[in-house]
Write a protein that holds these residues in place. Structure first.
Motif: not given
Length: 104
Positions: A16, A52-53, A56, A58, A62
């Motif tokens: 990511c 986020v995508l 995932h 918290s 984030t």
């Protein structure tokens, strides 16, 4: 406190990071983020959206991802306080490791 996380989780978060910071950063963002807080915001939002995508995180993780990226990138791009790219990347990766270690 449990300071462990899986290798799979680490690899997902690193993927990511590199996708969000390089693949999803347009040339426009790269050139302008050091001149414009708005463009820096767009880059950080895109970067964080990748996590986020796919990871995932918290809500607090984030916020930490976005906030630290919003601070670190201008130190390199705007203020030239961080010169080599490896230092910039090390700071981002340390942030990820701390999030994973402390289970934010």
């Amino acid at each position: 406190m449990n300071f462990t996380f899986s290798v799979t989780t680490l690899l997902i978060w690193l993927a990511c990071h590199f996708i969000g910071d390089f693949a999803f950063q347009s040339a426009w963002m790269s050139m302008e983020k050091g001149k414009s807080w708005e463009v820096n915001f767009y880059h950080c939002a895109t970067y964080t959206a990748t996590f986020v995508l796919f990871a995932h995180p918290s809500l607090i993780a984030t916020a930490v991802l976005f906030g630290t990226h919003f601070i670190i990138d201008p130190l390199k791009a705007r203020y030239k306080l961080i010169d080599p790219i490896w230092l910039d990347q090390t700071l981002h990766i340390v942030t990820i490791l701390l999030i994973l270690l402390f289970h934010f």
